[in-house]
Design a protein around this motif. Structure first.
Motif: not given
Length: 72
Positions: A1-2, A8, A26, A28, A33
């Motif tokens: 997770m970004d 990502c 994935t 964000t 998440t």
């Protein structure tokens, strides 16, 4: 997770080089998440500890708490 979708995508491309690693999702956002981790139950969660709206360390604590509760 970004929080950055570009990061990502770059991580997914990088991890494809490892045959024993499978990216199952994935995200964000931290709350996404948490939901994905609950649904997919991954062995590893890679995340940015400096996430917006939910501190990364709180996210780690939430993931660990959920994992402990789901163990038989």
């Amino acid at each position: 997770m970004d929080g950055d979708p570009l990061i990502c995508r770059a991580l997914v491309r990088l991890l494809k080089d490892f045959p024993d690693v499978k990216v199952v999702a994935t995200a964000t956002a931290a709350l996404v998440t948490l939901a994905l981790a609950k649904q997919l139950k991954p062995a590893v969660v890679l995340l940015d500890a400096g996430t917006p709206r939910l501190d990364g360390m709180l996210l780690i604590g939430s993931l660990r708490h959920r994992r402990r509760r789901s163990r038989p």
